[in-house]
Design a protein around this motif. Structure first.
Motif: not given
Length: 85
Positions: A1-10
Motif C-alpha cells: 500500500q505504501a508503494l501505491m502512495f509513492s506512485l500518487l506523489r507523481l
C-alpha cells in the motif's frame, strides 16, 4: 500500500505548468539575459530528468525488494533516508 502512495506523489508533476508560465514570462523580460536564462533552463531540465531517471531506477529496485539482481542490492535497506538519496 505504501508503494501505491509513492506512485500518487507523481501527481506533483501537474504543478510544473507554473514553471512553464514563469519561463515564458522571463524569456521575454528585458531585465533577464537570454543567455543566462537559457543556461539556467537547460541546467534545470537536465537536473530534473536525471532525478526522474534515478527515482525510476530506485522504484524498480524497490519493487524487487532490493535483492542482489538490482543495482542497489540489499545494503540499501540498512541506510538512513538521506544516505539512500
Amino acid at each position: 500500500q505504501a508503494l501505491m502512495f509513492s506512485l500518487l506523489r507523481l501527481l506533483r508533476f501537474v504543478r510544473l505548468h507554473r514553471m512553464k508560465k514563469l519561463s515564458d514570462i522571463l524569456q521575454y523580460n528585458a531585465h533577464v539575459s537570454l543567455v543566462y536564462f537559457t543556461l539556467l533552463r537547460n541546467f534545470g531540465a537536465v537536473l530534473g530528468l536525471s532525478h526522474v531517471a534515478a527515482c525510476s531506477m530506485y522504484f524498480v529496485a524497490r519493487l524487487k525488494d532490493f535483492d542482489n539482481s538490482t543495482w542497489l542490492g540489499p545494503e540499501v535497506v540498512s541506510l538512513s533516508g538521506i544516505d539512500r538519496y
